[in-house]
Design an enzyme around this catalytic site. Structure first.
Site: not given
Length: 283
Positions: A90, A116-118
């Site tokens: 990530r 950017i999402s969790k």
């Protein structure tokens, strides 16, 4: 002209070899070697190393592994999905100033008002796709042909590719489309066996008809209703997961739409979320 030495006065200089007395060598203490100035590129490299956030150097794999363990503890159980989170780094997809937060369960800005999402939210949405009716846990590519709406930085598309036979990912913001392309190019270079993603610069609300139908559709932005083109491009037996506004409360909820084998649609919801607004057009 100088005169010759008189009498027996010894000559002071030069001495004959037999007049030189051996003297013991004096012990010397070790001294640090002096080095020439490092080249400019070495200095630049040192500055980069000093500015690298702690915890993402040699132990970056350990940090990533702890993220996966948290996802499991939070209820993500699909083994192939956990393997995808273990495989895709990530921190390659976030800005350098935020890299030390890459494996925290938090959303992070990626520019142009997008995030950017969790990891936990991404995991929950993808797992809903992986457990649609008719699949078994042993299915190698549980997402089949997948449509990803809102490429962003490309991280979700990279995860999807581990679980899919093919991924088409659409992004309406050109700068983010190019950023995702650069990020995924790095995966191609450093992970030779990674399955490629087809990136499309276009209006995500229109889906991507040339490669339809799709077994799975996932969206990273929410609106008042699911766009009709997405439903039309969903294959029989397929599932769509997207954040949509609940008309009763005004809050976003995860909306699940299944197209049954007979073509009928079935809808459910799976909890409150908060995503950026779904917009049409390109920019």
């Amino acid at each position: 002209m100088s005169s010759a030495p008189s009498g027996n006065k010894p000559r002071r200089f030069p001495l004959r070899l037999d007049q030189v007395a051996a003297t013991p060598a004096r012990p010397t203490s070790p001294r640090e070697l002096l080095r020439p100035q490092a080249p400019l590129e070495h200095a630049a490299r040192d500055r980069r190393q000093q500015s690298t956030p702690q915890g993402l150097g040699m132990d970056s794999r350990a940090v990533q592994r702890r993220m996966v363990e948290r996802l499991y503890a939070d209820g993500i159980r699909h083994q192939r999905l956990l393997e995808a989170f273990s495989a895709i780094p990530r921190h390659w997809f976030v800005d350098s100033a935020l890299v030390n937060q890459a494996y925290e369960d938090t959303s992070l800005p990626i520019g142009l008002g997008q995030t950017i999402s969790k990891p936990s939210v991404i995991g929950s949405m993808i797992e809903l796709l992986c457990v649609r009716p008719g699949l078994t846990p042993e299915t190698v590519h549980p997402l089949g042909h997948c449509l990803d709406i809102g490429t962003g930085c490309g991280y979700q598309a990279a995860l999807l590719s581990v679980l899919s036979r093919r991924v088409v990912s659409v992004e309406r913001l050109r700068d983010l489309h190019l950023k995702a392309r650069a990020n995924l190019d790095r995966l191609r270079r450093d992970m030779p066996h990674w399955q490629d993603v087809r990136l499309v610069y276009g209006d995500g609300m229109l889906g991507h008809p040339p490669n339809a139908p799709y077994d799975t559709i996932i969206a990273a932005a929410g609106g008042a209703a699911v766009p009709q083109p997405w439903i039309e491009q969903l294959a029989p037996g397929g599932r769509l997961v997207a954040p949509m506004e609940d008309p009763r409360t005004g809050h976003q909820v995860l909306t699940i739409i299944d197209r049954l084998p007979n073509g009928q649609l079935q809808q459910a919801v799976a909890g409150q979320v908060l995503f950026v607004p779904l917009k049409s057009g390109t920019t």
